[in-house]
Design an enzyme around this catalytic site. Structure first.
Site, PDB file in Angstrom:
ATOM      1  N   ASP A   1      -6.501  24.662 -33.701  1.00  0.00           N
ATOM      2  CA  ASP A   1      -6.190  25.237 -32.382  1.00  0.00           C
ATOM      3  C   ASP A   1      -4.991  24.484 -31.794  1.00  0.00           C
ATOM      4  O   ASP A   1      -4.671  23.369 -32.212  1.00  0.00           O
ATOM      5  CB  ASP A   1      -7.395  25.119 -31.432  1.00  0.00           C
ATOM      6  CG  ASP A   1      -7.104  25.780 -30.088  1.00  0.00           C
ATOM      7  OD1 ASP A   1      -6.633  26.930 -30.066  1.00  0.00           O
ATOM      8  OD2 ASP A   1      -7.332  25.143 -29.038  1.00  0.00           O
ATOM      9  N   SER A   2      -4.380  25.102 -30.792  1.00  0.00           N
ATOM     10  CA  SER A   2      -3.273  24.442 -30.105  1.00  0.00           C
ATOM     11  C   SER A   2      -3.765  23.201 -29.353  1.00  0.00           C
ATOM     12  O   SER A   2      -2.956  22.346 -29.002  1.00  0.00           O
ATOM     13  CB  SER A   2      -2.647  25.411 -29.105  1.00  0.00           C
ATOM     14  OG  SER A   2      -3.610  25.770 -28.134  1.00  0.00           O
TER      15      SER A   2
ATOM     16  N   TYR B   1       0.253  26.956 -26.295  1.00  0.00           N
ATOM     17  CA  TYR B   1       1.048  27.861 -27.116  1.00  0.00           C
ATOM     18  C   TYR B   1       1.260  29.201 -26.395  1.00  0.00           C
ATOM     19  O   TYR B   1       2.175  29.944 -26.709  1.00  0.00           O
ATOM     20  CB  TYR B   1       0.318  28.177 -28.431  1.00  0.00           C
ATOM     21  CG  TYR B   1       0.424  27.144 -29.530  1.00  0.00           C
ATOM     22  CD1 TYR B   1       0.865  25.846 -29.293  1.00  0.00           C
ATOM     23  CD2 TYR B   1       0.061  27.486 -30.830  1.00  0.00           C
ATOM     24  CE1 TYR B   1       0.934  24.918 -30.326  1.00  0.00           C
ATOM     25  CE2 TYR B   1       0.141  26.575 -31.869  1.00  0.00           C
ATOM     26  CZ  TYR B   1       0.569  25.294 -31.616  1.00  0.00           C
ATOM     27  OH  TYR B   1       0.638  24.393 -32.644  1.00  0.00           O
ATOM     28  N   GLY B   2       0.344  29.500 -25.470  1.00  0.00           N
ATOM     29  CA  GLY B   2       0.242  30.850 -24.909  1.00  0.00           C
ATOM     30  C   GLY B   2       1.472  31.380 -24.203  1.00  0.00           C
ATOM     31  O   GLY B   2       1.654  32.577 -24.074  1.00  0.00           O
TER      32      GLY B   2
ATOM     33  N   CYS C   1      -7.635  30.002 -32.692  1.00  0.00           N
ATOM     34  CA  CYS C   1      -6.713  30.120 -31.566  1.00  0.00           C
ATOM     35  C   CYS C   1      -6.186  31.553 -31.600  1.00  0.00           C
ATOM     36  O   CYS C   1      -5.589  31.978 -32.598  1.00  0.00           O
ATOM     37  CB  CYS C   1      -5.567  29.115 -31.748  1.00  0.00           C
ATOM     38  SG  CYS C   1      -4.255  29.256 -30.522  1.00  0.00           S
ATOM     39  N   ASN C   2      -6.417  32.283 -30.541  1.00  0.00           N
ATOM     40  CA  ASN C   2      -5.973  33.678 -30.502  1.00  0.00           C
ATOM     41  C   ASN C   2      -4.460  33.782 -30.543  1.00  0.00           C
ATOM     42  O   ASN C   2      -3.899  34.659 -31.179  1.00  0.00           O
ATOM     43  CB  ASN C   2      -6.482  34.356 -29.230  1.00  0.00           C
ATOM     44  CG  ASN C   2      -7.977  34.604 -29.296  1.00  0.00           C
ATOM     45  OD1 ASN C   2      -8.411  35.659 -29.722  1.00  0.00           O
ATOM     46  ND2 ASN C   2      -8.777  33.626 -28.912  1.00  0.00           N
ATOM     47  N   THR C   3      -3.808  32.876 -29.823  1.00  0.00           N
ATOM     48  CA  THR C   3      -2.355  32.940 -29.733  1.00  0.00           C
ATOM     49  C   THR C   3      -1.733  32.735 -31.114  1.00  0.00           C
ATOM     50  O   THR C   3      -0.844  33.489 -31.526  1.00  0.00           O
ATOM     51  CB  THR C   3      -1.852  31.867 -28.745  1.00  0.00           C
ATOM     52  OG1 THR C   3      -2.635  31.957 -27.550  1.00  0.00           O
ATOM     53  CG2 THR C   3      -0.407  32.081 -28.390  1.00  0.00           C
TER      54      THR C   3
ATOM     55  N   GLU D   1      -7.012  22.448 -20.079  1.00  0.00           N
ATOM     56  CA  GLU D   1      -6.532  21.308 -20.880  1.00  0.00           C
ATOM     57  C   GLU D   1      -6.423  20.049 -20.017  1.00  0.00           C
ATOM     58  O   GLU D   1      -6.614  18.944 -20.485  1.00  0.00           O
ATOM     59  CB  GLU D   1      -5.155  21.609 -21.495  1.00  0.00           C
ATOM     60  CG  GLU D   1      -5.193  22.512 -22.710  1.00  0.00           C
ATOM     61  CD  GLU D   1      -5.516  21.775 -24.015  1.00  0.00           C
ATOM     62  OE1 GLU D   1      -5.073  20.634 -24.185  1.00  0.00           O
ATOM     63  OE2 GLU D   1      -6.225  22.363 -24.854  1.00  0.00           O
TER      64      GLU D   1
ATOM     65  N   CYS E   1      -9.504  33.934 -25.569  1.00  0.00           N
ATOM     66  CA  CYS E   1      -8.845  32.633 -25.755  1.00  0.00           C
ATOM     67  C   CYS E   1      -9.973  31.636 -25.933  1.00  0.00           C
ATOM     68  O   CYS E   1     -10.943  31.646 -25.156  1.00  0.00           O
ATOM     69  CB  CYS E   1      -7.993  32.282 -24.535  1.00  0.00           C
ATOM     70  SG  CYS E   1      -7.410  30.576 -24.543  1.00  0.00           S
ATOM     71  N   THR E   2      -9.849  30.778 -26.940  1.00  0.00           N
ATOM     72  CA  THR E   2     -10.978  29.904 -27.269  1.00  0.00           C
ATOM     73  C   THR E   2     -11.178  28.779 -26.249  1.00  0.00           C
ATOM     74  O   THR E   2     -12.158  28.041 -26.320  1.00  0.00           O
ATOM     75  CB  THR E   2     -10.799  29.325 -28.683  1.00  0.00           C
ATOM     76  OG1 THR E   2      -9.504  28.700 -28.771  1.00  0.00           O
ATOM     77  CG2 THR E   2     -10.897  30.421 -29.722  1.00  0.00           C
ATOM     78  N   HIS E   3     -10.269  28.659 -25.299  1.00  0.00           N
ATOM     79  CA  HIS E   3     -10.482  27.700 -24.206  1.00  0.00           C
ATOM     80  C   HIS E   3     -11.444  28.253 -23.135  1.00  0.00           C
ATOM     81  O   HIS E   3     -12.063  27.486 -22.402  1.00  0.00           O
ATOM     82  CB  HIS E   3      -9.158  27.399 -23.499  1.00  0.00           C
ATOM     83  CG  HIS E   3      -8.266  26.447 -24.232  1.00  0.00           C
ATOM     84  ND1 HIS E   3      -7.657  26.746 -25.419  1.00  0.00           N
ATOM     85  CD2 HIS E   3      -7.872  25.184 -23.920  1.00  0.00           C
ATOM     86  CE1 HIS E   3      -6.921  25.722 -25.810  1.00  0.00           C
ATOM     87  NE2 HIS E   3      -7.033  24.758 -24.909  1.00  0.00           N
TER      88      HIS E   3
END
Ligand code: DGL
Length: 283
Positions: A19-20, A51-52, A82-84, A167, A201-203
């Site tokens: 992931d980012s 990254y988004g 990570c979707n992005t 983040e 989004c995995t966040h």
């Protein structure tokens, strides 16, 4: 004894989770709870997150560096949690880079497994996607969902401030609540009959309770940890040639491109347990 460790290190072929930043830990958490027998290697590109809001070229370049490194660590299978990165880099890496690196290895993303099942949840045939600007602009969810559920309409809302708030651990305050409510409202202004909302989004599982409160009524709120975990389990059952290449030692290794101390302190929120990471540098 040394000989034993050298031998043990050699046969370790962890499943890579990328992931980012921290978001992929919400996916690893579910994967590991379903399949604790495998070895896992997590890499968070925290130094270059988010990254988004970055261009295709940049997300591709960063993701490519990270994935290549993970393959060099003997990962036979890497999941872009990570979707992005899945939206902006996966296909190019699969088609352009992987054949030259090692065509036997596999890199998978999180968008397709989600698209495969999302239509099963909606009664109105209208689903909402909350995601980063990059994922939304890529149109990946619209394209993928139309393959599996051509009758389902997809509405998207970019939430550019959510990842930075998460983040930086700034999501527990009224300022964050304002932006969460605002983006959820924008989604439902597009289509009030949406009855299924994806945290694309995995966040976002970290703020799922706040998002739920902002929704205009009772509905399905889907996050990708469990979806990705059961899709991976089924993939490994259908592909014994890949499954054989994933070692089973029940270990986890964590790597970050930024400060180890920050990663170890912050990751508990996402992973549910403390971790000890190592630093890796690409620049
Ligand atoms: N977890 C990443 C995703 O699923 C976050 C993207 C970011 O770094 O902006 O899209």
């Amino acid at each position: 004894m040394d000989g034993f460790f050298i031998f043990a290190a050699k046969i370790m072929k962890p499943i890579g989770i990328f992931d980012s930043g921290y978001g992929g830990l919400t996916v690893l958490r579910e994967i590991r709870s379903l399949m604790p027998q495998y070895d896992y290697l997590y890499l968070g590109d925290n130094a270059r997150t988010p990254y988004g809001t970055r261009s295709f070229e940049t997300v591709y370049r960063y993701t490519k560096q990270c994935v290549k490194w993970m393959l060099e660590q003997d990962c036979h299978l890497v999941i872009l949690a990570c979707n992005t990165a899945s939206a902006k880099a996966l296909r190019t890496i699969q088609q352009r880079d992987l054949p030259g690196w090692n065509p036997e290895k596999r890199i998978l993303g999180v968008i397709r497994p989600t698209a495969e099942i999302i239509g099963n949840y909606t009664s109105t045939g209208k689903v909402g996607i909350l995601a980063t600007t990059g994922t939304v602009n890529s149109g990946s969810y619209i394209i993928e969902i139309s393959h599996f559920f051509p009758g389902v309409s997809v509405y998207q809302q970019a939430c550019p401030l959510w990842v930075p708030l998460i983040e930086n651990n700034l999501f527990n305050n009224e300022g964050a609540d304002f932006f969460i409510r605002q983006d959820v409202n924008y989604l439902f202004e597009q289509q009030p009959d949406i009855d299924t909302v994806l945290l694309g989004c995995t966040h976002y599982p970290l703020i799922a309770d706040k998002i739920e409160k902002a929704l205009p009524g009772q509905m399905q709120l889907l996050s990708q940890g469990q979806i990705t975990a059961s899709s991976l389990q089924s993939y490994l059952r259908r592909h014994p040639e890949i499954d054989r290449e994933c070692s089973r030692g029940g270990t986890m290794q964590f790597f970050t491109t930024d400060s180890r101390e920050d990663f170890d302190r912050h990751s508990k929120l996402f992973f549910g347990e403390g971790v000890r990471s190592r630093h890796i540098d690409f620049e």
